[in-house]
Design an enzyme around this catalytic site. Structure first.
Site, mmCIF file in Angstrom:
data_model
loop_
_atom_site.group_PDB
_atom_site.id
_atom_site.type_symbol
_atom_site.label_atom_id
_atom_site.label_comp_id
_atom_site.label_asym_id
_atom_site.label_seq_id
_atom_site.Cartn_x
_atom_site.Cartn_y
_atom_site.Cartn_z
ATOM 1 N N HIS A 71 9.562 -3.457 2.917
ATOM 2 C CA HIS A 71 9.026 -3.707 1.571
ATOM 3 C C HIS A 71 10.164 -4.030 0.599
ATOM 4 C CE1 HIS A 71 5.799 -0.839 3.122
ATOM 5 N NE2 HIS A 71 5.106 -1.905 2.791
ATOM 6 N N MET B 87 0.846 -1.191 0.000
ATOM 7 C CA MET B 87 0.000 0.000 0.000
ATOM 8 C C MET B 87 0.885 1.245 0.000
ATOM 9 S SD MET B 87 -3.424 -1.004 2.054
ATOM 10 C CE MET B 87 -2.828 -0.761 3.700
ATOM 11 N N MET C 205 9.402 -2.326 11.452
ATOM 12 C CA MET C 205 9.175 -1.310 10.416
ATOM 13 C C MET C 205 7.738 -1.403 9.922
ATOM 14 S SD MET C 205 12.656 -1.208 8.276
ATOM 15 C CE MET C 205 14.200 -0.961 9.138
ATOM 16 N N SER C 206 7.122 -0.253 9.749
ATOM 17 C CA SER C 206 5.724 -0.207 9.331
ATOM 18 C C SER C 206 5.455 1.157 8.701
ATOM 19 C CB SER C 206 4.829 -0.376 10.563
ATOM 20 O OG SER C 206 3.520 0.055 10.283
ATOM 21 N N SER C 207 4.602 1.175 7.692
ATOM 22 C CA SER C 207 4.246 2.453 7.068
ATOM 23 C C SER C 207 3.584 3.369 8.093
ATOM 24 C CB SER C 207 3.287 2.227 5.906
ATOM 25 O OG SER C 207 3.868 1.335 4.990
ATOM 26 N N ARG C 208 2.843 2.762 9.011
ATOM 27 C CA ARG C 208 2.131 3.584 10.005
ATOM 28 C C ARG C 208 3.094 4.291 10.967
ATOM 29 N NH1 ARG C 208 -1.755 -0.367 9.037
ATOM 30 N NH2 ARG C 208 -3.829 0.469 8.564
ATOM 31 N N GLY D 63 5.159 -10.051 4.154
ATOM 32 C CA GLY D 63 5.986 -9.919 5.352
ATOM 33 C C GLY D 63 5.356 -10.596 6.564
ATOM 34 N N ALA E 123 4.019 3.951 0.866
ATOM 35 C CA ALA E 123 4.751 4.444 2.050
ATOM 36 C C ALA E 123 5.843 3.425 2.369
ATOM 37 C CB ALA E 123 3.811 4.677 3.232
ATOM 38 N N LEU E 124 6.627 3.151 1.342
ATOM 39 C CA LEU E 124 7.553 2.020 1.400
ATOM 40 C C LEU E 124 8.697 2.260 2.379
ATOM 41 C CD1 LEU E 124 7.787 1.154 -2.410
ATOM 42 C CD2 LEU E 124 6.197 0.268 -0.693
HETATM 43 O O1 PAF Z 1 -0.087 -5.668 3.730
HETATM 44 C C1 PAF Z 1 -0.550 -4.768 2.986
HETATM 45 O O2 PAF Z 1 0.095 -3.749 2.727
HETATM 46 C C2 PAF Z 1 -1.934 -4.941 2.389
HETATM 47 O O3 PAF Z 1 -2.778 -5.561 3.284
HETATM 48 C C3 PAF Z 1 -1.921 -5.651 1.017
HETATM 49 C C4 PAF Z 1 -1.451 -7.094 1.152
HETATM 50 C C5 PAF Z 1 -1.050 -4.904 0.043
HETATM 51 C C6 PAF Z 1 -3.351 -5.702 0.450
HETATM 52 O O4 PAF Z 1 -3.852 -4.417 0.257
#
Ligand code: PAF
Length: 283
Positions: free
Chosen positions: A37, A30, A188-191, A149, A32-33
């Site tokens: 990722h 989604m 690590m997380s986009s949030r 992940g 915000a790498l």
């Molecule tokens: O893990 C994520 O970023 C999302 O749940 C995914 C797998 C891209 C599906 O939208």
């Protein structure tokens, strides 16, 4: 890197590559790498001829509209990161491409108990949305290998189930990459981008609570350990959705440990407005 916005164009391109015998790896995201990722892309590059990454903030998997509205978007930076990491194809569809004629949730996936446990119980509808979009993406990309992940432990199990339910698992192999962490231990997380500097420092408590469980695991009742870890988080101002110790294979809650059963500890908690999740394999 080739950028596709239209599903049909990407599908046609990949079909030609498949006929040339090229093997494809796919990492859905989604955006915000972060390095987590990129590690999926790196794993894909080692095992495939072509690596595809998608960026799509999927509306149907957000049970909280505020979370969707505030989901971080850093597309320019994402493109630079993907190019630098040697991504071959980026799929960046608009919403109407993934949900033609506005149809959002038309199919129901029979996920069984996976949908009522942990994330499933705190985020109603979330995994239906995940399945809907991952199913659609897989039908477009038809990869040989799918990279996800371990940070989203339950999501990995749900996607494994989706592959079984749809028959896609006969050709698509799910490859799960370990969670990448900051030096502090924070997953690590986009949030994390939504956290202030002070909150980012505080957020490491989730990892520490899970690590407390791992360090103190011993045969017998697990209740006290689970309560201690929860208290660590509430004591630091988190609003805890759950801290759970579960069977690593099924996610069923584990109450007593026989010293052999493979276990995973999982947590979800809010720091301010931001909901964070993490997990650790315990043994
Ligand atoms: O893990 C994520 O970023 C999302 O749940 C995914 C797998 C891209 C599906 O939208």
């Amino acid at each position: 890197m080739i950028l596709f916005k239209r599903a049909a164009e990407l599908r046609n391109y990949l079909e030609k590559q498949r006929k040339k015998g090229k093997k494809t790896g796919f990492a859905p995201t989604m955006g915000a790498l972060h390095e987590g990722h990129i590690s999926l892309l790196e794993a894909s590059k080692k095992e495939n001829d072509l690596s595809v990454v998608s960026i799509f903030v999927n509306p149907t998997q957000f049970n909280d509209p505020a979370d969707y509205a505030k989901y971080p978007i850093t597309i320019e930076k994402d493109i630079s990161l993907l190019e630098a990491a040697g991504c071959d194809i980026l799929f960046l569809p608009p919403v109407e491409e993934m949900y033609p004629s506005g149809q959002m949730l038309k199919k129901k996936y029979e996920l069984g108990y996976l949908e009522t446990l942990l994330e499933g119980s705190f985020r109603p509808g979330h995994f239906q949305g995940v399945c809907q979009i991952v199913h659609r993406l897989l039908e477009i990309v038809l990869p040989d290998n799918l990279y996800m992940g371990q940070k989203d432990y339950q999501q990995c199990m749900v996607v494994k189930k989706l592959l079984e339910l749809t028959g896609l698992g006969q050709t698509v192999h799910l490859q799960i990459s370990p969670t990448l962490r900051e030096k502090s231990g924070l997953a690590m997380s986009s949030r994390n981008m939504r956290l202030s500097e002070a909150e980012r420092n505080a957020a490491v408590a989730i990892y520490q609570a899970l690590d407390h469980i791992r360090e103190n695991l011993k045969p017998g009742s697990l209740k006290e350990l689970q309560q201690q870890a929860t208290a660590q988080l509430t004591g630091k101002g988190f609003r805890v959705d759950y801290v759970a110790i579960a069977d690593a294979g099924t996610l069923y809650p584990a109450e007593d440990w026989d010293g052999r059963q493979k276990l995973v500890a999982l947590a979800a908690a809010f720091l301010g407005e931001v909901r964070l999740i993490d997990n650790l394999l315990l043994n």
